[in-house]
Scaffold this motif. Sequence first.
Motif, PDB file in Angstrom:
ATOM      1  N   GLU A   1      18.345  24.237 -37.792  1.00 30.98           N
ATOM      2  CA  GLU A   1      18.250  23.789 -36.397  1.00 30.98           C
ATOM      3  C   GLU A   1      18.776  22.363 -36.240  1.00 30.98           C
TER       4      GLU A   1
ATOM      5  N   ILE B   1      22.526  22.557 -36.260  1.00 34.39           N
ATOM      6  CA  ILE B   1      23.046  23.097 -34.997  1.00 34.39           C
ATOM      7  C   ILE B   1      22.984  22.030 -33.904  1.00 34.39           C
ATOM      8  N   ASN B   2      21.889  21.276 -33.855  1.00 35.13           N
ATOM      9  CA  ASN B   2      21.768  20.217 -32.851  1.00 35.13           C
ATOM     10  C   ASN B   2      22.774  19.103 -33.088  1.00 35.13           C
TER      11      ASN B   2
ATOM     12  N   ILE C   1      25.440  26.761 -27.605  1.00 37.10           N
ATOM     13  CA  ILE C   1      24.791  26.441 -28.872  1.00 37.10           C
ATOM     14  C   ILE C   1      23.282  26.565 -28.734  1.00 37.10           C
ATOM     15  N   LEU C   2      22.742  26.174 -27.591  1.00 37.80           N
ATOM     16  CA  LEU C   2      21.305  26.315 -27.345  1.00 37.80           C
ATOM     17  C   LEU C   2      20.891  27.785 -27.367  1.00 37.80           C
TER      18      LEU C   2
ATOM     19  N   ALA D   1      20.929  28.918 -30.965  1.00 38.34           N
ATOM     20  CA  ALA D   1      19.764  28.394 -31.684  1.00 38.34           C
ATOM     21  C   ALA D   1      18.505  29.193 -31.354  1.00 38.34           C
TER      22      ALA D   1
ATOM     23  N   GLU E   1      18.805  32.438 -33.246  1.00 38.77           N
ATOM     24  CA  GLU E   1      18.600  32.191 -34.678  1.00 38.77           C
ATOM     25  C   GLU E   1      17.129  31.978 -34.979  1.00 38.77           C
ATOM     26  N   THR E   2      16.432  31.285 -34.102  1.00 39.83           N
ATOM     27  CA  THR E   2      15.008  31.042 -34.310  1.00 39.83           C
ATOM     28  C   THR E   2      14.202  32.335 -34.238  1.00 39.83           C
TER      29      THR E   2
END
Length: 102
Positions: A38, A41-42, A67-68, A71, A74-75
């Motif tokens: 994470e 990615i940020n 991208i958010l 993420a 992915e989470t």
Amino acid sequence: MSAITLQFPLLLAGVLFSLGLLGILVRRNILFVLMSIEIMINAAALAFVAAGSRWGQADGQVMFIMILTLAAAETSVGLALVLQLHRRFGTLDTAAAGEMRG
């Protein structure tokens, strides 16, 4: 009032990305590995926003929203895998993840 140049946000993004990569390489707990991903990615999102701000385009903010979304997906998948790993093996060690089959 001085404007922030492109170098500072990109330097911060590089440092964050490096810390995330270090967290992936060092940690054995899968939750810490997911948090490190994470952070990486940020860092990429920060680089996109900084570049979009520098050139006065909205492309950086559009990429940030994409991208958010990535993420968040992915989470959710990562936490589902963590729950399965803990249910089967009783541990969150990354070595146990290699033993998960079908």
